[in-house]
Design an enzyme around this catalytic site. Structure first.
Site, mmCIF file in Angstrom:
data_model
loop_
_atom_site.group_PDB
_atom_site.id
_atom_site.type_symbol
_atom_site.label_atom_id
_atom_site.label_comp_id
_atom_site.label_asym_id
_atom_site.label_seq_id
_atom_site.Cartn_x
_atom_site.Cartn_y
_atom_site.Cartn_z
ATOM 1 N N GLU A 281 0.852 -1.189 0.000
ATOM 2 C CA GLU A 281 0.000 0.000 0.000
ATOM 3 C C GLU A 281 0.890 1.243 0.000
ATOM 4 O O GLU A 281 1.850 1.317 0.784
ATOM 5 C CB GLU A 281 -0.902 0.004 1.237
ATOM 6 N N GLU B 242 -2.719 11.405 3.301
ATOM 7 C CA GLU B 242 -3.669 11.195 4.382
ATOM 8 C C GLU B 242 -3.592 12.413 5.287
ATOM 9 O O GLU B 242 -2.502 12.928 5.556
ATOM 10 C CB GLU B 242 -3.339 9.939 5.189
#
Length: 358
Positions: free
Chosen positions: A246, A251
């Site tokens: 990932e 974020e």
């Protein structure tokens, strides 16, 4: 009469076989040791970079080269180029590099005649101009383009993070309006959840290996908000997370505004991964910024507004050398998002575009 002819023909055929056998025996008796399949010799590689000029010594930016291979007694060739093995019989190969920038590539060639072979190698400098290989500019009002985007829906049992939202495809939660993709998280009772939102992904529609992925976005505000832009291994159905890998390009959480996190998750480095860095994007909830990652076999570099703030050293032992797909989502709460502001009603994650370059 027919029987006599058959006998005569059989006799003649037998004499021919004897003659051939004796001839072969006679030839072998001469001591001639000439091999049936002599080993190739004099292997040469000619590399022509397409568009090469005095002003552009590394080519015209197309990344294309033409190989001309020649060897005495060669019947076939194997070419190892850019970690790909090509097998040819003509002695000519056209190849296109895709990693942007000017790079030096080794080329190894083996010439074969049966099991006998020789090999040699060379290198080439090639310039590849950066170009978009996939994008969504979100210029058509309405629902997102289904040829580019699919959805994860439902609670996903908190998606492994104890998140609070129910992901939908409703226009209340996702739409394109005024040249922007708008993902809105809403506080509402829906299918047993207290919040709704959207998670979009290109799985099964687009994936890529190496290049630059970027989003131009304005982030939502409010405690508990958790917008993201990230990549996930295309083989997740057969290699479960975190084995598939990932790459979190963006974020941010409303409880710690203007702080941008970029992280990588892989076996033994999942959950609270050590492969992470932060930077700041001032006024991230009122202004658009560009969040990007440049990914190669050697490294993954993370940027905000083209300012490099984190470089991860990639290697052949990581999952980050296969195809990945793109995800945009807006979560609420959970392990990372934290407590939701009790006065929260709704917030919108606005995306101007998503672009992927070679």
């Amino acid at each position: 009469m027919k029987m006599i002819n058959l006998v005569n023909r059989a006799g003649v055929f037998t004499l021919i076989l004897l003659f051939v056998f004796q001839s072969c025996s006679s030839s072998n008796d001469t001591g001639d040791d000439t091999p049936v399949n002599p080993a190739p010799t004099n292997l040469t590689i000619q590399v022509d970079v397409i568009g090469k000029t005095a002003e552009n010594p590394n080519g015209d930016g197309s990344g294309k080269i033409k190989l001309t291979l020649n060897a005495t007694n060669a019947l076939s060739y194997k070419v190892l180029i850019n970690n790909e093995l090509k097998e040819i019989t003509t002695g000519e190969l056209t190849y296109e590099f895709t990693a942007s920038g000017t790079n030096n590539y080794p080329i190894s060639v083996s010439a074969y005649n049966g099991t006998k072979f020789i090999n040699t190698s060379t290198t080439v400098n090639v310039f590849v101009a950066r170009k978009i290989i996939w994008a969504d500019e979100f210029n058509v009002d309405g629902a997102p383009d289904t040829s580019k985007w699919g959805y994860n829906t439902g609670t996903g049992d908190g998606w492994g993070n104890n998140e609070l939202q129910y992901y939908t495809t409703r226009s209340e939660n996702v739409k394109i309006e005024g040249g922007l993709l708008k993902i809105t998280a809403i506080r509402e009772d829906y299918m047993g959840s207290k919040y709704t939102s959207t998670r979009m992904l290109t799985k099964g529609k687009f994936s890529f290996k190496y290049g630059r992925a970027e989003v131009r976005a304005k982030l939502p505000a409010g405690g508990g908000t958790w917008p993201a832009f990230w990549l996930l291994g295309d083989n997740i159905d057969t290699v479960p997370w975190p084995g598939c890998g990932e790459i979190d390009i963006l974020e941010s959480v409303g409880n710690n505004p203007n702080v941008i996190h970029s992280s990588l998750h892989s076996p033994g480095r999942s959950g609270n991964t050590p492969d992470t860095k932060t930077t700041t994007a001032p006024n991230s909830t009122t202004e658009f910024h560009i969040y990007a990652a440049e990914w190669s076999a050697e490294s993954i570099k993370f940027f905000v507004d083209d300012n490099l703030f984190y470089t991860y050293k990639n290697s052949s032992t990581t999952p980050f050398n296969a195809n990945f797909f793109v995800i945009i989502n807006f979560a609420m709460g959970g392990n990372f998002g934290g407590a939701v502001d009790p006065n929260f009603k709704s917030a919108t994650y606005e995306v101007d575009y998503v672009r992927v370059y070679n």
